[in-house]
Design an enzyme around this catalytic site. Structure first.
Site, PDB file in Angstrom:
ATOM      1  N   ASP A  81      -2.783  14.182  20.995  1.00  0.00           N
ATOM      2  CA  ASP A  81      -3.757  14.402  22.074  1.00  0.00           C
ATOM      3  C   ASP A  81      -5.011  15.134  21.601  1.00  0.00           C
ATOM      4  O   ASP A  81      -5.201  16.321  21.861  1.00  0.00           O
ATOM      5  CB  ASP A  81      -3.084  15.173  23.214  1.00  0.00           C
ATOM      6  CG  ASP A  81      -1.909  14.395  23.794  1.00  0.00           C
ATOM      7  OD1 ASP A  81      -1.778  13.193  23.481  1.00  0.00           O
ATOM      8  OD2 ASP A  81      -1.132  14.982  24.553  1.00  0.00           O
ATOM      9  N   ASP A 123       7.175   8.820  22.286  1.00  0.00           N
ATOM     10  CA  ASP A 123       6.334   9.985  22.542  1.00  0.00           C
ATOM     11  C   ASP A 123       7.254  11.170  22.844  1.00  0.00           C
ATOM     12  O   ASP A 123       8.461  11.001  23.025  1.00  0.00           O
ATOM     13  CB  ASP A 123       5.456   9.645  23.767  1.00  0.00           C
ATOM     14  CG  ASP A 123       4.411  10.709  24.065  1.00  0.00           C
ATOM     15  OD1 ASP A 123       4.041  11.475  23.161  1.00  0.00           O
ATOM     16  OD2 ASP A 123       3.965  10.767  25.239  1.00  0.00           O
ATOM     17  N   GLU A 125       9.043  15.686  19.802  1.00  0.00           N
ATOM     18  CA  GLU A 125       9.037  16.882  18.924  1.00  0.00           C
ATOM     19  C   GLU A 125      10.363  17.636  18.981  1.00  0.00           C
ATOM     20  O   GLU A 125      10.707  18.242  17.970  1.00  0.00           O
ATOM     21  CB  GLU A 125       7.868  17.800  19.319  1.00  0.00           C
ATOM     22  CG  GLU A 125       6.515  17.190  19.015  1.00  0.00           C
ATOM     23  CD  GLU A 125       6.151  16.027  19.932  1.00  0.00           C
ATOM     24  OE1 GLU A 125       6.636  16.014  21.080  1.00  0.00           O
ATOM     25  OE2 GLU A 125       5.421  15.130  19.500  1.00  0.00           O
TER      26      GLU A 125
HETATM   27  O1  MIG Z   1       2.678  14.985  28.287  1.00  0.00           O
HETATM   28  O2  MIG Z   1       2.710   9.565  28.299  1.00  0.00           O
HETATM   29  O3  MIG Z   1       0.428  12.061  23.429  1.00  0.00           O
HETATM   30  O4  MIG Z   1      -0.625   9.668  24.342  1.00  0.00           O
HETATM   31  O5  MIG Z   1      -0.609   9.250  27.117  1.00  0.00           O
HETATM   32  C1  MIG Z   1       1.886  13.911  27.938  1.00  0.00           C
HETATM   33  C2  MIG Z   1       1.614  10.327  28.645  1.00  0.00           C
HETATM   34  C3  MIG Z   1       2.723  12.733  27.562  1.00  0.00           C
HETATM   35  C4  MIG Z   1       1.461  12.438  25.528  1.00  0.00           C
HETATM   36  C5  MIG Z   1       0.926  11.431  24.576  1.00  0.00           C
HETATM   37  C6  MIG Z   1      -0.137  10.621  25.244  1.00  0.00           C
HETATM   38  C7  MIG Z   1       0.413   9.953  26.461  1.00  0.00           C
HETATM   39  C8  MIG Z   1       1.010  10.988  27.421  1.00  0.00           C
HETATM   40  N1  MIG Z   1       2.004  11.788  26.727  1.00  0.00           N
END
Ligand code: MIG
Length: 880
Positions: free
Chosen positions: A525, A442, A445
């Site tokens: 999200d 995650d 980016e």
């Molecule tokens: O700033 O890990 O898209 O699926 O639950 C949020 C916490 C960080 C973004 C992800 C989301 C996840 C969340 N993450």
């Protein structure tokens, strides 16, 4: 983080990252002439160009520009346009390359370039006679036009145009006829991108709307579909910040593409079918590996900051108690100690290995999350290792770049470095050692908690590998879109090293063209409303058309809480999505299937039951994506090219094909209990739920009570299924049920392998093929022939892990008496005339025995035993 900070980032992020496309462009000065042979290798010769036996690209030069055309295959060509002083073309996306010889002919206004045809000297080429692309180059301007099979694909105007401002490059293409544009990777908005401005800049869009652009991933692939069903693609292989102004719906659409850095490189993919374009694109950028079979099961997730082993275990038990099919539980960042990746929260996870053991015992797999940001904590071994090994991205002054994310100030691995990828991959040992099954990456980016939401331009990456010297530096602007891709690469490679021979399951948020070869993706999200639910269809279709087969949204929605009705509808749809996961944000109300009342719970249970019964089919679809890049989810016009109504947005983005055989038409509005469904021409179609037959080529008003999503099977298809069950392991091992939907020609397959290891890559796989047909004599009499063969590795059991075989033939018009009359005693291959009611045998069988003939729903059912391949069944359906 509080809403205020989120809002601030939201407002500032586009301002700080956006770049204006220059208005002024310098054109190259002609004339262009074929370059002398010695000059014809590309500046960064990635292939064997110039070495004996390697064909030369066709190169044209003028005083200030150079255009190189290379045929990767007769139907896939690369164009590199460069100006003096520009950095060489180097690809992070393309992994499958080759070269075919090109011939150049002089014409009045310029030159014609064409594939010489045939296998060529190199012997690696395509079969002789394969028609290929041809290009014309205008001698004066350097403009190119591409033709395929007598049709002009596009004219590129001003290919050799660059802007003095920061080295932008651009390409304007004009098509000679109306086109529908798809592809472009993960994007919000409608299916067709005509007339839209699309930005390639991976972004953690904190307040995702159905119109937000850009999102987490980029894929500069533009696919053009024409009214006659032909398709071709242009893949701009350039990770820089770039902008498309996609051509509109007019008769001569012009698309403008501009990228912040050169050189301009694009691949022309000739098609001519949409499936061919996907096959060509994924031949270049890689095909999705098969995930483990269990990854096709239902995943359940929730971001829970107060995560604990006890909560996870409780959730697991609830799924089993309530008999809701489920295979996978996800552990979000809440499992970490102070958000340090690769650690477990003290106290709440006293024994991670024991937790995983319990989950396995209950038939679950565990997936954990990791983020790129590693906490700046000199007392933490991983951070120390990262500094010592020089693994982190640097500031311009050479120091380690730090920025806040979940763990507070953190450092970020430079995944563009090979050594760093190896180091990173090795860190997963801490999870594989305790038995964790799958991985979720995650924030790649990369997303940071600073106003621009990502790294400043001054951050330095140090790519290595072919084409990059030890001194190579890449500013963040150029590396940005590659960060997620290379994090996925590092993670997958690491997992393959740690657990040789086992297929990794990896899920990534960010990516770039080619990410499908490393990971599955979810769409980030989204929100718990009907708009986001609806949008998941065009979004996933376009991701599929960008090479990504294993995709899905957060079912139920991430932000907020779905209304019970939305929850029911979304699960009905997600039941046929390749990646099916329920996930929600921290702090939202419970989103487990049982949190919405009994009616919804039952609907979710039944929808997932349907999914589990379709697992053999979905797995077979994924094996196709692995083999040739065709996605699992396909727009109607991919399967029915030339049926103009499949290109109408109302049909194209509200209905979808799941593989070749199934058409899903989810109910997309709150309160609706029916919807119009366009069934493509060439039908008939079978209602999947009751087996009734509907003609194709028209719109039907289909009733859709809250309990059902309209689902149809195509005439002539065979859908491999099992009985609904609780886990994918049950699905893999239970009786295989082939649902046959008669059509003049019948075709279908079941892909088989061990579901777990990488041995399928070495040939340990097999396929059951069903071929046949139904005669089209009018009247109630029908004769259906089915031939079942098996191809592939003979050492695999005949039916894989399946315990037996049953065949269901949709025969809604056959009166029940006709089947009952012959009853279960029908001797295989023999005459059966109980009471003389049926003159001919119901079924004749070769290579197998048929027992347990009966009728269920709209189907005639046959049990098959003593199966040998090839087997042949001839079924006579007639009125008594
Ligand atoms: O700033 O890990 O898209 O699926 O639950 C949020 C916490 C960080 C973004 C992800 C989301 C996840 C969340 N993450």
């Amino acid at each position: 983080m509080n809403t205020f900070v989120f809002a601030l980032h939201y407002l500032l992020q586009p301002l700080l990252n956006r770049r204006r496309v220059p208005l002024l462009w310098r054109r190259a000065r002609g004339p262009f002439e074929p370059a002398p042979l010695s000059d014809s290798c590309e500046p960064a010769a990635r292939t064997g160009c110039g070495r004996p036996g390697h064909p030369q690209p066709a190169v044209f030069t003028s005083v200030d520009a150079r255009i190189a055309l290379t045929a990767v295959s007769p139907r896939v060509w690369r164009v590199v346009v460069s100006r003096p002083g520009e950095s060489p073309y180097r690809s992070w996306s393309v992994v499958g390359d080759a070269e075919e010889p090109l011939g150049v002919e002089r014409r009045a206004a310029g030159f014609t370039v064409s594939t010489a045809g045939g296998a060529g000297e190199s012997g690696r080429g395509s079969p002789p006679g394969t028609p290929g692309l041809a290009a014309e180059i205008d001698r004066r301007s350097g403009h190119l036009s591409f033709h395929f099979a007598g049709t002009l694909l596009h004219r590129d105007e001003a290919a050799p145009a660059a802007s003095s401002r920061e080295g932008w490059v651009r390409c304007v293409t004009e098509a000679p006829v109306r086109e529908w544009y798809v592809g472009f990777g993960e994007r919000s908005g409608p299916l067709f991108k005509n007339g839209r401005r699309l930005v390639m800049w991976n972004t953690d869009e904190r307040f995702m709307r159905t119109s937000s652009d850009p999102l987490y991933q980029s894929c500069p692939l533009q696919i053009a579909v024409r009214a006659d069903g032909r398709a071709h693609g242009i893949f701009y292989d350039n990770p820089s910040y770039s902008v498309f102004r996609v051509g509109g719906h007019g008769e001569r659409p012009r698309t403008r593409y501009a990228a912040e850095g050169g050189p301009l490189c694009y691949y022309v993919l000739a098609g001519p079918s949409l499936g061919d374009v996907l096959s060509q694109f994924t031949r270049l950028t890689g095909r999705p590996p098969l995930p483990p079979y269990w990854a096709l099961g239902h995943h359940h997730s929730r971001w829970e900051e107060e995560e604990s082993a006890a909560r996870i275990e409780r959730t697991a038990r609830l799924f089993r108690e309530r008999r809701i099919p489920c295979d996978v539980l996800h552990l979000d960042i809440g499992h970490m100690e102070g958000h340090r990746c690769f650690t477990w929260r003290r106290g709440r996870f006293p024994d991670p290995g024991a937790l995983v053991g319990t989950l396995h015992g209950l038939g679950f797999r565990a997936v954990v999350m990791t983020d790129p940001g590693l906490k700046r904590d000199p007392d933490w071994d991983i951070y120390r290792e990262g500094v010592a090994g020089d693994h982190f991205c640097r500031r311009a002054d050479g120091g380690v770049f730090h920025a806040p994310v979940w763990a507070g100030q953190s450092a970020f691995p430079d995944y563009l470095r090979g050594e760093t990828r190896t180091w990173w991959g090795g860190l997963y040992r801490r999870y594989t050692d305790v038995g964790i099954d799958g991985f979720w990456i995650d924030m790649n980016e990369p997303s940071l908690f600073i106003p621009r939401s990502t790294m400043p331009d001054s951050v330095v990456h140090r790519p290595d590998g072919e084409g990059a010297g030890p001194e190579a530096r890449l500013g963040h602007r150029r590396a940005h879109n590659l960060y997620g891709l290379m994090m996925a690469a590092a993670t997958r490679t690491g997992l393959l090293t740690l657990r040789p021979g086992r297929r990794p399951f990896l899920l990534t948020r960010s990516g770039f063209a080619g990410v499908q070869r490393y990971a599955a993706s979810w769409t980030g999200d989204n929100r718990s409303n009907f708009g986001h639910y609806r949008m998941s269809i065009p979004m996933l279709l376009n991701m599929g058309l960008s090479g990504q087969a294993m995709v899905g949204p957060d079912t139920g929605g991430f932000w907020g809480s779905p209304a019970p009705e939305l929850m029911a509808r979304w699960f009905q749809l997600a039941a046929v999505y390749p990646f099916c996961r329920n996930h929600t944000k921290a702090g939202t109300p419970p989103q487990e299937p049982w949190a919405f009342g009994e009616e919804v719970e039952e609907i979710v249970r039944a929808s997932l039951g349907l999914r589990y019964s379709l697992l053999p089919y979905l797995y077979t679809c994924l094996s196709r994506s692995h083999a040739d890049g065709r996605p699992v989810l396909r727009p109607l016009f991919m399967e029915f090219p030339g049926d103009g109504r499949c290109l109408e947005a109302a049909n194209a983005e509200t209905e979808l094909m799941v593989g070749h055989a199934l058409l899903a038409a989810p109910v997309l509005r709150a309160g609706a209990r029916a919807r119009p469904v366009y069934l493509p021409a060439g039908g008939p179609w079978y209602d999947y739920h009751d087996g009734s037959v509907l003609p194709g080529g028209c719109v039907h008003a289909i009733s859709a009570p809250l309990t059902h999503m309209p689902l149809f099977a195509r005439a002539g298809s065979v859908v491999p299924t099992v009985a609904p069950c609780m886990t994918s392991e049950e699905a893999r091992t239970s009786v295989l049920v082939l649902r046959v939907y008669p059509g003049r020609e019948i075709r279908g397959a079941v892909y088989l392998d061990d579901g777990e290891t990488t041995r399928y890559e070495a040939g340990e796989r097999a396929e059951i093929r069903v071929r046949g047909g139904a005669d089209s004599r009018p009247g109630p009499e029908a004769e259906i022939t089915l031939e079942i063969t098996r191809e592939g590795d003979e050492s695999l059991p005949l039916l894989g892990a399946h315990r037996g075989l049953r065949v269901l033939v949709a025969a809604p018009q056959t009166p029940a008496e006709a089947v009952r009359a012959v009853g279960t005693a029908a001797p295989a291959g023999g005459e059966n005339r109980p009471g003389g009611a049926v003159a001919r045998p119901l079924v004749t069988a070769e290579g197998c025995a048929v027992d347990g003939v009966g009728r269920s729903g709209g189907f005639v059912r046959f049990g098959i035993s003593e199966l040998r391949m090839p087997a042949r069944l001839v079924l006579h359906l007639s009125s008594p």
